[in-house]
Design a protein around this motif. Structure first.
Motif, PDB file in Angstrom:
ATOM      1  N   ALA A   1     -52.383 -91.135 -27.654  1.00 36.73           N
ATOM      2  CA  ALA A   1     -52.050 -92.495 -27.221  1.00 36.73           C
ATOM      3  C   ALA A   1     -52.997 -93.510 -27.855  1.00 36.73           C
ATOM      4  N   PHE A   2     -54.281 -93.166 -27.949  1.00 37.64           N
ATOM      5  CA  PHE A   2     -55.253 -94.075 -28.564  1.00 37.64           C
ATOM      6  C   PHE A   2     -54.924 -94.307 -30.041  1.00 37.64           C
TER       7      PHE A   2
ATOM      8  N   SER B   1     -48.395-104.536 -18.797  1.00 39.30           N
ATOM      9  CA  SER B   1     -48.065-105.256 -20.032  1.00 39.30           C
ATOM     10  C   SER B   1     -47.140-106.437 -19.758  1.00 39.30           C
TER      11      SER B   1
ATOM     12  N   CYS C   1     -38.404-101.391 -32.562  1.00 37.44           N
ATOM     13  CA  CYS C   1     -38.922-101.107 -31.221  1.00 37.44           C
ATOM     14  C   CYS C   1     -37.817-100.597 -30.293  1.00 37.44           C
TER      15      CYS C   1
ATOM     16  N   VAL D   1     -49.944 -99.160 -33.906  1.00 41.24           N
ATOM     17  CA  VAL D   1     -48.901-100.137 -33.580  1.00 41.24           C
ATOM     18  C   VAL D   1     -49.503-101.524 -33.421  1.00 41.24           C
ATOM     19  N   GLN D   2     -50.665-101.608 -32.768  1.00 43.05           N
ATOM     20  CA  GLN D   2     -51.323-102.901 -32.604  1.00 43.05           C
ATOM     21  C   GLN D   2     -51.713-103.493 -33.957  1.00 43.05           C
TER      22      GLN D   2
ATOM     23  N   GLY E   1     -51.484 -96.173 -30.387  1.00 39.70           N
ATOM     24  CA  GLY E   1     -51.636 -97.519 -29.863  1.00 39.70           C
ATOM     25  C   GLY E   1     -52.386 -98.417 -30.841  1.00 39.70           C
ATOM     26  N   THR E   2     -53.423 -97.858 -31.457  1.00 36.46           N
ATOM     27  CA  THR E   2     -54.176 -98.614 -32.462  1.00 36.46           C
ATOM     28  C   THR E   2     -53.312 -98.944 -33.669  1.00 36.46           C
TER      29      THR E   2
END
Length: 290
Positions: A162-163, A34, A196, A169-170, A166-167
């Motif tokens: 995590a998927f 990242s 954050c 937060v994105q 992660g989705t």
């Protein structure tokens, strides 16, 4: 015989050096991609931040070592010779497996590798032990099937969790800052950076204190009783700090990425380091008991 076993333990630590080399080259992308991909800082600065995180995480690591000690098998039912065979098989297999995956450019989980290597080696040794044993031991006495199953389920569940997060937060980040995002930085960036930073502090310090050996029960109890106050204080403090950095023309998003890189490196060392040194340390503990 003692000298031979001592040489085996020393050889396990030599294998750990090679395992650490191929393992970190496999896992380093997990906490560097990242920062490098977003060009949050120079490559040298990113490595320095990640190295500090790895060092602190290794110094504070304490929880995952039990997986290598008795998370997969029940060591009390094995002789030291049998345990040595298991540990040697795990270390050699791990080095070969990770080296093959690295050479082919294929990512793999070092945790999954270690768990199934321990499971496979223990299964074979158990077959041999049961075949020549007259004490009535079975697989339930030799394999810690409940713990092994929970570890495997946890590994695969982590992918789905995590998927999902992660989705989410994105999606939230894109909603806040996409399309002419610089004009939306005026006050949102401070709150975003504060949230954050607070989340990182919460998971690294507050949730991680339960596994730290040097934390006294009184300190742990105080943190548990005052978690809400600590979170609110961190949120207010980090929000003001991030807003101030934005006023001083500092890119807060890059700061958040670097904090995340440090947190990932620290979490990697605290959790995945056992994949490389857990087996040799367990072999040393077995030799000392022997």
């Amino acid at each position: 015989m003692d000298i031979i076993f001592l040489c085996v333990v020393i050889f396990l630590f030599l294998l750990a050096i090679f395992d650490l080399s191929v393992g970190v080259s496999n896992d380093a992308v997990n906490f560097l991609n990242s920062a490098i991909g977003s060009k949050a800082a120079s490559f040298k600065r990113i490595l320095i931040v990640a190295s500090i995180g790895v060092f602190i995480g290794a110094a504070m690591s304490n929880g995952m070592m039990d997986i290598a000690r008795h998370g997969i098998f029940r060591p009390e039912h094995f002789s030291y010779y049998e345990l040595t065979c298991i540990f040697m098989a795990v270390m050699v297999t791990d080095i070969i497996l990770l080296d093959i995956f690295n050479s082919l450019g294929m990512p793999t989980s070092t945790t999954v590798s270690m768990v199934f290597e321990l499971l496979g080696a223990t299964f074979v040794v158990s077959l041999i032990k049961i075949a020549g044993d007259t004490t009535g031991l079975d697989f339930n006495d030799l394999l810690n099937t409940e713990k092994a199953l929970s570890v495997i389920i946890g590994i695969f569940l982590s992918v789905a969790i995590a998927f999902f997060f992660g989705t989410m937060v994105q999606f939230i980040t894109r909603t806040l800052f996409s399309f002419n995002y610089r004009n939306k930085f005026k006050w949102k960036i401070g709150i975003f950076g504060g949230v954050c930073a607070t989340a990182i502090v919460y998971f690294l310090l507050i949730k991680g204190t339960k596994d730290l050996s040097f934390m006294t029960p009184e300190v742990k109890m105080w943190i548990k009783e005052n978690t809400g106050i600590i979170i609110i204080g961190c949120l207010a403090g980090f929000t003001l700090l991030m807003q101030l950095l934005h006023i001083l023309a500092v890119n807060v998003l890059k700061v958040v990425v670097m904090m995340g890189t440090f947190a990932l490196a620290m979490a990697f060392a605290g959790n995945d380091l056992v994949n490389f040194i857990g087996v040799p340390l367990t072999g040393l503990a077995s030799y000392q008991d022997y």
